[in-house]
Design a protein around this motif. Structure first.
Motif, short mmCIF file in Angstrom:
data_model
loop_
_atom_site.label_atom_id
_atom_site.label_comp_id
_atom_site.label_asym_id
_atom_site.label_seq_id
_atom_site.Cartn_x
_atom_site.Cartn_y
_atom_site.Cartn_z
N TRP A 92 3.01 -3.80 3.06
CA TRP A 92 3.94 -4.34 2.06
C TRP A 92 4.20 -3.27 1.03
N ASP A 93 5.44 -2.78 0.96
CA ASP A 93 5.86 -1.82 -0.05
C ASP A 93 6.31 -2.60 -1.28
N LEU A 94 5.57 -2.49 -2.37
CA LEU A 94 5.87 -3.29 -3.55
C LEU A 94 7.19 -2.89 -4.20
N ALA A 95 7.53 -1.61 -4.13
CA ALA A 95 8.76 -1.14 -4.79
C ALA A 95 10.00 -1.74 -4.14
N SER A 96 10.01 -1.76 -2.81
CA SER A 96 11.17 -2.30 -2.10
C SER A 96 11.01 -3.76 -1.72
N ASN A 97 9.79 -4.28 -1.87
CA ASN A 97 9.44 -5.65 -1.47
C ASN A 97 9.72 -5.89 0.01
N GLN A 98 9.50 -4.85 0.82
CA GLN A 98 9.71 -4.94 2.26
C GLN A 98 8.37 -4.89 2.99
N CYS A 99 8.28 -5.62 4.10
CA CYS A 99 7.08 -5.67 4.92
C CYS A 99 7.38 -5.16 6.33
N SER A 100 6.40 -4.48 6.93
CA SER A 100 6.56 -4.02 8.30
C SER A 100 5.21 -4.10 9.01
N VAL A 101 5.25 -4.38 10.31
CA VAL A 101 4.03 -4.44 11.12
C VAL A 101 3.57 -3.02 11.41
N VAL A 102 2.29 -2.73 11.11
CA VAL A 102 1.77 -1.38 11.33
C VAL A 102 0.58 -1.36 12.30
N ALA A 103 0.09 -2.54 12.71
CA ALA A 103 -1.05 -2.59 13.63
C ALA A 103 -1.02 -3.90 14.40
N GLN A 104 -1.53 -3.86 15.63
CA GLN A 104 -1.60 -5.05 16.47
C GLN A 104 -2.89 -5.05 17.27
N HIS A 105 -3.43 -6.24 17.47
CA HIS A 105 -4.61 -6.45 18.30
C HIS A 105 -4.33 -7.59 19.27
N ASP A 106 -5.29 -7.83 20.17
CA ASP A 106 -5.16 -8.91 21.14
C ASP A 106 -5.66 -10.25 20.61
N MET A 107 -6.38 -10.21 19.48
CA MET A 107 -6.86 -11.42 18.82
C MET A 107 -6.72 -11.24 17.32
N PRO A 108 -7.01 -12.27 16.51
CA PRO A 108 -6.87 -12.13 15.06
C PRO A 108 -7.57 -10.90 14.50
N ILE A 109 -6.93 -10.29 13.49
CA ILE A 109 -7.49 -9.12 12.81
C ILE A 109 -8.27 -9.61 11.60
N ARG A 110 -9.54 -9.29 11.57
CA ARG A 110 -10.42 -9.79 10.51
C ARG A 110 -10.44 -8.89 9.27
N THR A 111 -10.35 -7.56 9.45
CA THR A 111 -10.49 -6.65 8.31
C THR A 111 -9.44 -5.55 8.36
N CYS A 112 -9.10 -5.03 7.20
CA CYS A 112 -8.24 -3.86 7.10
C CYS A 112 -8.70 -3.00 5.92
N HIS A 113 -8.74 -1.68 6.13
CA HIS A 113 -9.15 -0.74 5.08
C HIS A 113 -8.34 0.55 5.21
N TRP A 114 -7.88 1.07 4.08
CA TRP A 114 -7.18 2.34 4.07
C TRP A 114 -8.18 3.48 3.88
N ILE A 115 -8.08 4.50 4.73
CA ILE A 115 -8.97 5.66 4.67
C ILE A 115 -8.17 6.86 4.17
N GLN A 116 -8.54 7.35 2.99
CA GLN A 116 -7.87 8.51 2.39
C GLN A 116 -8.82 9.70 2.52
N ALA A 117 -8.78 10.38 3.67
CA ALA A 117 -9.65 11.52 3.94
C ALA A 117 -8.94 12.82 3.57
N PRO A 118 -9.69 13.90 3.35
CA PRO A 118 -9.05 15.18 3.01
C PRO A 118 -8.11 15.69 4.09
N SER A 119 -8.41 15.39 5.36
CA SER A 119 -7.61 15.95 6.45
C SER A 119 -6.74 14.92 7.17
N TYR A 120 -6.84 13.66 6.80
CA TYR A 120 -6.02 12.64 7.44
C TYR A 120 -5.96 11.38 6.59
#
Length: 235
Positions: A92-120
């Motif tokens: 969800w981009d708050l500035a534009s108030n637009q949503c897009s699907v970025v991940a899919q699984h075969d069953m419900p997704i229980r957790t999501c976390h953003w990883i801000q690593a130095p190289s990725y």
């Protein structure tokens, strides 16, 4: 703050407007602004602007087609991730108030976390389909796909580590340096299903272990990088 209008309010807390109509699955403040997000079993994620004066305004809200089990901020504080029982994770981009699907699984997704690593930069999602996936937002396919011993029930990230707790009392550590890699798996010392986990840091800000809790009402501590490798529990 509280979200249930029918609750008593002895401490004179401030109720947020447009509060969820069902159970709240996760709350998290923005790393960059006075914004609070909440995901709910009503299938909605909401964002409020919370001021020290007590003034609270709804910034916006977005929906999934099923209950939302988790939400997380992007490191820049301008975007929100959601994980849902509809088997998708959205951005969800708050500035534009637009949503897009970025991940899919075969069953419900229980957790999501953003990883801000130095190289990725990757989105980590854990699912009841017994997989842990890492997503580059520029691609519809996962950059990394790891099999879990069982269904994902809770997770936490504190770079360079991630921990995922699964059904069957399993605890799985991952090293996120360079690229995600499995470190070790252990069984919880607690007797029943795990419901929450949080990585903790030492005095200099380095992650060294975790605390996890179960439905039996107990908490246990596990140290990752010290000599105190055995678990300790607290009634």
């Amino acid at each position: 703050m509280y979200a249930a209008a029918s609750c008593s309010n002895p401490l004179d807390d401030i109720e947020v407007p447009n509060n969820p109509s069902d159970g709240i699955s996760h709350l998290e403040f923005s790393p960059k602004a006075n914004h609070l997000i909440a995901s709910s079993w009503d299938g909605q994620v909401r964002c409020w602007d919370v001021q020290r004066s007590g003034q609270i305004q709804l910034v916006g809200q977005q929906a999934h087609q099923a209950p939302i089990l988790d939400c997380a901020w992007h490191a820049d504080g301008s975007k929100v991730f959601t994980a849902s029982c509809d088997k998708t994770a959205k951005l969800w981009d708050l500035a534009s108030n637009q949503c897009s699907v970025v991940a899919q699984h075969d069953m419900p997704i229980r957790t999501c976390h953003w990883i801000q690593a130095p190289s990725y930069q990757l989105l980590m999602t854990g699912s009841w389909d017994k997989t842990l996936k890492f997503w580059d937002l520029r691609s519809p396919k996962p950059a990394f796909n790891m099999t879990l011993p069982d269904r994902c029930y809770c997770a936490d990230v504190a770079y360079p580590f991630a921990v995922v707790c699964t059904a069957g009392r399993g605890i799985n550590w991952y090293n996120l340096e360079n690229q995600p890699m499995h470190v070790k798996s252990i069984d919880s010392v607690l007797k029943y299903q795990l419901r929450s986990v949080s990585i903790f840091k030492d005095k200099v800000g380095e992650p060294v272990g975790m605390a996890y809790g179960s439905i039996e009402g107990r908490i246990a501590i596990n140290y990752l990088r010290t000599s105190r490798e055995s678990d300790k529990s607290d009634n």
